[in-house]
Design a protein around this motif. Structure first.
Motif: not given
Length: 107
Positions: A87-100, A102-107
């Motif tokens: 489950f944590l592995s799945g959350l890691d993937s979801a977090w990476n997507e969210i982080e990406n 946010i990074h795109i939107l903050k440019r």
């Protein structure tokens, strides 16, 4: 809208993930989990943590064991189960997507 309320909602949304991340490192008891979260500037009270730990245990993402303590009564140590690690592995993937995102939107 109040910024403190928005920050509180954001913290609540990531609390489960943060607890699982801590337990990935090592088994811990509730007071230790709270202290580690405080050390990371995420303030959590027992009244919030215990129901979360119970839910994660009931969902078979966590298990616990009792361990004797030299400083009082035995302590309940929580640890990730195999299901919890997956489950944590799945959350890691979801977090990476969210982080990406946010990074795109903050440019």
């Amino acid at each position: 809208m109040n910024i403190d309320n928005a920050k509180s909602q954001m913290r609540k949304g990531m609390l489960e993930y943060c607890v699982l991340l801590l337990l990935r490192r090592r088994a811990s008891y509730a007071s230790d989990i709270i202290q580690q979260l405080k050390d990371a500037d995420l303030l959590v009270v027992e009244g919030t943590l215990y129901p979360l730990l119970t839910r994660l245990k009931n969902d078979r993402l966590l298990a616990y064991r009792w361990q004797e303590s030299t400083q009082g009564p035995p302590r309940k140590y929580y640890e990730l189960t195999t299901e919890g690690e997956q489950f944590l592995s799945g959350l890691d993937s979801a977090w990476n997507e969210i982080e990406n995102t946010i990074h795109i939107l903050k440019r």
